[in-house]
Scaffold this motif. Structure first.
Motif, PDB file in Angstrom:
ATOM      1  N   ARG A   1       0.844  -1.211   0.000  1.00 44.21           N
ATOM      2  CA  ARG A   1       0.000   0.000   0.000  1.00 44.21           C
ATOM      3  C   ARG A   1       0.874   1.254   0.000  1.00 44.21           C
ATOM      4  NH1 ARG A   1      -3.092  -2.935   4.160  1.00 44.21           N
ATOM      5  NH2 ARG A   1      -4.931  -3.874   3.178  1.00 44.21           N
TER       6      ARG A   1
ATOM      7  N   ARG B   1       2.240   1.673  -3.477  1.00 43.21           N
ATOM      8  CA  ARG B   1       1.241   2.177  -4.414  1.00 43.21           C
ATOM      9  C   ARG B   1       0.991   3.666  -4.206  1.00 43.21           C
ATOM     10  NH1 ARG B   1      -3.961   3.437  -5.075  1.00 43.21           N
ATOM     11  NH2 ARG B   1      -4.958   2.821  -7.053  1.00 43.21           N
TER      12      ARG B   1
ATOM     13  N   SER C   1       1.616   6.538  -6.937  1.00 45.21           N
ATOM     14  CA  SER C   1       0.522   7.425  -7.350  1.00 45.21           C
ATOM     15  C   SER C   1       0.946   8.887  -7.219  1.00 45.21           C
ATOM     16  CB  SER C   1      -0.722   7.151  -6.501  1.00 45.21           C
ATOM     17  OG  SER C   1      -1.215   5.842  -6.731  1.00 45.21           O
TER      18      SER C   1
END
Length: 226
Positions: A72, A75, A79
């Motif tokens: 997480r 990611r 992003s």
């Protein structure tokens, strides 16, 4: 329901209780020493493997939690970099080259949503408290959402329009008018966060013991033209 539990952890516990009892009473209950020795050995092996399995499962769950937490974070970091690259591309003379080098798709060109619709078919109900309750229709284009309705009120034929409320639904109530003129006009405009629709008006006559009634309605442009 079977005597020996079907769930394996419960079966191990069950054998752990009964095997010692059977060993003591083997002659009485018709079992042989070899059978009980085999059962006792199987129980010891199964119990040890269960403990090892549970320890490995706990390690696996801990590793899974670490994996998900790290993934997480990865990611979220990626992003953020995508946002940074897109922002940089907007500042360059050749954004396509930036997206190609980063192997990112170019942002789609967004078509502005159309304005919301125009309120129609106003209806009124005079409540016992003297409050006026209004409902109306308003159709919007498919791409339009999150619409509210700004309501202005004018008392008498020549009074100024004053803000009354922002209605979240196609209905609202008004009990704060003076009632001295016996006539109130409302201007209702459908709104999104970026655009206003075409305003509509309606005029209500009430008082003198009569039921409130709408005597005129249409678009604001039509009222100005009349």
């Amino acid at each position: 329901m079977p005597t020996v539990p079907e769930k394996l952890p419960e079966a191990i516990d069950w054998v752990g209780v009964h095997a010692p009892v059977w060993t003591v009473a083997e002659a009485t209950i018709g079992l042989e020493a070899g059978q009980l020795a085999n059962l006792t050995a199987l129980h010891a092996q199964a119990d040890a493997l269960k403990a090892e399995y549970e320890a490995l499962k706990a390690q696996c769950e801990a590793k899974g939690a670490e994996y998900r937490r790290t993934a997480r974070t990865m990611r979220s970091t990626a992003s953020g970099m995508v946002v940074q690259i897109r922002g940089f591309a907007r500042t360059t003379p050749d954004p396509k080259a930036v997206f190609a080098a980063a192997r990112l798709p170019e942002p789609a060109t967004r078509t502005p949503a159309p304005p919301p619709g125009t309120p129609t078919a106003f209806r009124v109900e005079l409540l016992e408290s003297g409050t006026l309750r209004f409902t109306f229709d308003c159709e919007h284009p498919e791409a339009v959402s999150a619409v509210t309705y700004k309501v202005l009120r004018q008392e008498g034929p020549d009074g100024p329009y004053q803000f009354l409320l922002n209605a979240k639904k196609r209905r609202f109530e008004d009990g704060s008018f003076s009632g001295s003129s016996g006539m109130v006009t409302y201007l209702v405009t459908a709104q999104t966060s970026t655009q206003d629709g075409n305003p509509a008006y309606f005029t209500v006559r009430f008082g003198g013991g009569e039921r409130a009634s709408i005597i005129a309605q249409g678009t604001a442009g039509e009222r100005l033209a009349s």
